[in-house]
Scaffold this motif. Structure first.
Motif, PDB file in Angstrom:
ATOM      1  N   ASP A   8      77.619  78.634  51.386  1.00 22.06           N
ATOM      2  CA  ASP A   8      77.437  78.710  50.007  1.00 22.06           C
ATOM      3  C   ASP A   8      76.439  79.568  49.581  1.00 22.06           C
ATOM      4  N   SER A   9      76.848  80.440  48.649  1.00 23.64           N
ATOM      5  CA  SER A   9      75.947  81.452  48.147  1.00 23.64           C
ATOM      6  C   SER A   9      75.889  81.656  46.914  1.00 23.64           C
ATOM      7  N   LYS A  53      84.539  87.131  51.467  1.00 25.56           N
ATOM      8  CA  LYS A  53      83.609  86.448  52.078  1.00 25.56           C
ATOM      9  C   LYS A  53      84.328  86.307  53.586  1.00 25.56           C
ATOM     10  N   LYS A 107      81.569  71.642  51.978  1.00 22.28           N
ATOM     11  CA  LYS A 107      82.547  72.668  52.177  1.00 22.28           C
ATOM     12  C   LYS A 107      83.032  72.423  53.883  1.00 22.28           C
ATOM     13  N   GLU A 163      82.692  71.369  44.987  1.00 24.10           N
ATOM     14  CA  GLU A 163      81.412  71.739  45.078  1.00 24.10           C
ATOM     15  C   GLU A 163      80.629  71.075  43.988  1.00 24.10           C
ATOM     16  N   HIS A 173      72.638  89.003  52.589  1.00 17.97           N
ATOM     17  CA  HIS A 173      72.374  87.588  52.844  1.00 17.97           C
ATOM     18  C   HIS A 173      73.292  86.733  53.649  1.00 17.97           C
ATOM     19  N   ARG A 174      74.479  87.133  53.793  1.00 17.45           N
ATOM     20  CA  ARG A 174      75.569  86.627  54.691  1.00 17.45           C
ATOM     21  C   ARG A 174      75.211  87.094  56.093  1.00 17.45           C
ATOM     22  N   ARG A 190      91.243  86.295  41.763  1.00 19.10           N
ATOM     23  CA  ARG A 190      89.680  86.153  41.578  1.00 19.10           C
ATOM     24  C   ARG A 190      88.963  87.277  40.918  1.00 19.10           C
ATOM     25  N   LYS A 193      76.837  96.766  54.453  1.00 19.41           N
ATOM     26  CA  LYS A 193      76.810  95.375  53.684  1.00 19.41           C
ATOM     27  C   LYS A 193      76.753  94.424  54.649  1.00 19.41           C
ATOM     28  N   PHE A 246      82.588  92.541  46.761  1.00 20.17           N
ATOM     29  CA  PHE A 246      83.329  91.538  45.802  1.00 20.17           C
ATOM     30  C   PHE A 246      82.205  90.871  44.724  1.00 20.17           C
ATOM     31  N   TYR A 278      79.222  89.979  42.337  1.00 25.93           N
ATOM     32  CA  TYR A 278      78.384  90.615  41.745  1.00 25.93           C
ATOM     33  C   TYR A 278      77.756  92.041  42.376  1.00 25.93           C
ATOM     34  N   ASP A 279      78.621  92.254  43.344  1.00 23.08           N
ATOM     35  CA  ASP A 279      78.164  93.592  44.167  1.00 23.08           C
ATOM     36  C   ASP A 279      78.123  94.923  43.196  1.00 23.08           C
ATOM     37  N   SER A 317      86.313  78.602  53.670  1.00 22.05           N
ATOM     38  CA  SER A 317      85.943  79.496  52.333  1.00 22.05           C
ATOM     39  C   SER A 317      87.599  79.651  51.907  1.00 22.05           C
ATOM     40  N   GLY A 318      87.684  80.055  50.592  1.00 24.48           N
ATOM     41  CA  GLY A 318      88.838  80.329  50.108  1.00 24.48           C
ATOM     42  C   GLY A 318      88.756  81.850  49.381  1.00 24.48           C
ATOM     43  N   ASN A 319      87.753  82.440  49.666  1.00 21.13           N
ATOM     44  CA  ASN A 319      87.363  83.859  48.938  1.00 21.13           C
ATOM     45  C   ASN A 319      87.537  84.727  50.019  1.00 21.13           C
ATOM     46  N   SER A 341      77.302  80.452  40.549  1.00 26.18           N
ATOM     47  CA  SER A 341      77.857  81.727  40.506  1.00 26.18           C
ATOM     48  C   SER A 341      78.977  82.205  40.429  1.00 26.18           C
TER      49      SER A 341
HETATM   50  O1  LIG Z   1      83.313  78.516  48.078  1.00 22.10           O
HETATM   51  P1  LIG Z   1      84.176  79.466  48.842  1.00 22.10           P
HETATM   52  O2  LIG Z   1      85.529  78.982  49.033  1.00 22.10           O
HETATM   53  O3  LIG Z   1      83.380  79.873  49.998  1.00 22.10           O
HETATM   54  O4  LIG Z   1      84.367  80.771  47.627  1.00 22.10           O
HETATM   55  P2  LIG Z   1      83.431  81.054  46.309  1.00 22.10           P
HETATM   56  O5  LIG Z   1      83.656  82.419  45.988  1.00 22.10           O
HETATM   57  O6  LIG Z   1      83.681  79.825  45.644  1.00 22.10           O
HETATM   58  O7  LIG Z   1      81.916  80.716  47.101  1.00 22.10           O
HETATM   59  P3  LIG Z   1      80.683  80.037  46.458  1.00 22.10           P
HETATM   60  O8  LIG Z   1      80.995  78.915  46.064  1.00 22.10           O
HETATM   61  O9  LIG Z   1      79.850  80.111  47.813  1.00 22.10           O
HETATM   62  O10 LIG Z   1      80.219  81.072  45.299  1.00 22.10           O
HETATM   63  C1  LIG Z   1      79.620  82.329  45.657  1.00 22.10           C
HETATM   64  C2  LIG Z   1      79.742  83.276  44.683  1.00 22.10           C
HETATM   65  O11 LIG Z   1      78.417  83.791  44.531  1.00 22.10           O
HETATM   66  C3  LIG Z   1      78.793  85.302  44.381  1.00 22.10           C
HETATM   67  N1  LIG Z   1      78.382  85.875  45.678  1.00 22.10           N
HETATM   68  C4  LIG Z   1      78.235  85.200  46.952  1.00 22.10           C
HETATM   69  N2  LIG Z   1      77.883  86.208  47.778  1.00 22.10           N
HETATM   70  C5  LIG Z   1      78.109  87.461  47.200  1.00 22.10           C
HETATM   71  C6  LIG Z   1      78.194  88.861  47.758  1.00 22.10           C
HETATM   72  O12 LIG Z   1      77.864  88.960  48.951  1.00 22.10           O
HETATM   73  N3  LIG Z   1      78.487  89.460  46.834  1.00 22.10           N
HETATM   74  C7  LIG Z   1      78.742  89.296  45.552  1.00 22.10           C
HETATM   75  N4  LIG Z   1      78.893  88.278  45.066  1.00 22.10           N
HETATM   76  C8  LIG Z   1      78.391  87.381  45.914  1.00 22.10           C
HETATM   77  C9  LIG Z   1      80.256  85.367  44.121  1.00 22.10           C
HETATM   78  O13 LIG Z   1      80.453  85.225  42.593  1.00 22.10           O
HETATM   79  C10 LIG Z   1      80.669  84.164  44.769  1.00 22.10           C
HETATM   80  O14 LIG Z   1      81.827  83.815  44.065  1.00 22.10           O
END
Ligand SMILES: O=P(O)(O)OP(=O)(O)OP(=O)(O)OC[C@H]1O[C@@H](n2cnc3c(O)ncnc32)[C@H](O)[C@@H]1O
Ligand SMILES: [Mg+2]
Length: 253
Positions: free
Chosen positions: A76-77, A20, A60, A48, A191-192, A103, A186, A164, A166-167, A15-17, A92
């Protein structure tokens, strides 16, 4: 041969987030394994392109494992909003047109678009979904796949500074948004967090990874599978016929 210790286990987080990554690192801490983000290996983010969370999560994890040679974990969420037919879903992260810069600005644009699309909607039910995939190596034919979800409502305005994405718009049953929960809370309900709580025992039973007992939080139990050793239900391997090796397909007499 000495049994591997938790210090010898390494896993790359695909992941690059940063939000997360922080959550996943905290959730994996009880295992005591060495957790590294894919950014430490200077990996570009994986494509993706798929219509489902599971395909994107696999893509991923495979990408990170292939380029690092390490076991990998991907999530993937996304947010699935009932009144929008499940959108933004797999889109999303890229719901609003792409915003250059940090971001957080993309997150803010996504939230503005969501509020706009929800104007006048009375049905505000939504779900956060996480599909998590763990691979031992890039060609692992038996990925561990788990899911978690959290149900809530889409609020009418952003509230809270935590988390982060949509929280700040995701309202829990008690009226607070996820962005108003602290990080530990959290992770306990999200979900995670749910997906990872399902994954941890599988890492033990399928990969042989387990938490050092001193590091397990209280009440954290790892179910141990019990297999019958005699009598009904014992599964014996089929008799070998001919000289076929595992993976070569059936061997004929
Ligand atoms: O793919 P990676 O690199 O893991 O990072 P990403 O942010 O692109 O991750 P996703 O492709 O899985 O997209 C998930 C998106 O869904 C939203 N999201 C997922 N989990 C969340 C959370 O716990 N709280 C708020 N928004 C969330 C948020 O906009 C994320 O960017
Ligand atoms: Mg992504």
């Amino acid at each position: 041969m000495a049994a591997p210790t938790s210090a010898t286990w390494r896993i790359v987080l695909a992941s690059g987030n940063p939000g997360k990554l922080a959550e996943l690192s905290a959730l994996l801490a009880p295992l005591g394994c060495q957790v590294q983000a894919q950014g430490e290996f200077h990996l570009a983010e994986a494509e993706e392109p798929h219509p489902t969370f599971i395909e994107n999560a696999l893509a991923k994890a495979r990408h990170a494992s292939f380029h690092t040679g390490l076991p990998a974990l991907a999530d993937d969420s996304g947010l699935c909003v009932e009144a929008l037919g499940g959108l933004p879903g797999v889109r999303s992260a890229r719901f609003a047109p792409q915003v250059e810069g940090p971001r957080a600005e993309q997150d803010a644009a996504n939230n503005r678009l969501l509020l706009q699309q929800m104007e006048g909607q009375t049905l505000r039910l939504a779900r956060f979904v996480s599909i998590m995939v763990a691979l031992r190596h890039a060609a692992d034919p038996e990925p561990l796949i788990v899911r978690g979800e959290l149900i809530g409502q889409i609020g009418h305005a952003a509230q809270g500074q935590g988390g982060f994405g949509y929280d700040p718009l995701f309202v829990l049953a008690d009226g607070r948004t996820l962005a108003q929960c602290d990080a530990q809370e959290k992770n306990r309900i999200s979900h995670r967090g749910q997906a990872l709580q399902t994954l941890l025992p599988l890492l033990r039973t399928h990969w042989g990874w387990m938490a050092a007992s001193s590091e397990r939080p209280q009440g954290w139990a790892i179910p141990t599978p019990t297999l019958p050793t005699s009598g009904e239900g014992v599964i014996s391997p089929p008799p070998r016929r001919g000289g076929g090796r595992d993976g070569d397909g059936p061997a004929f007499p």
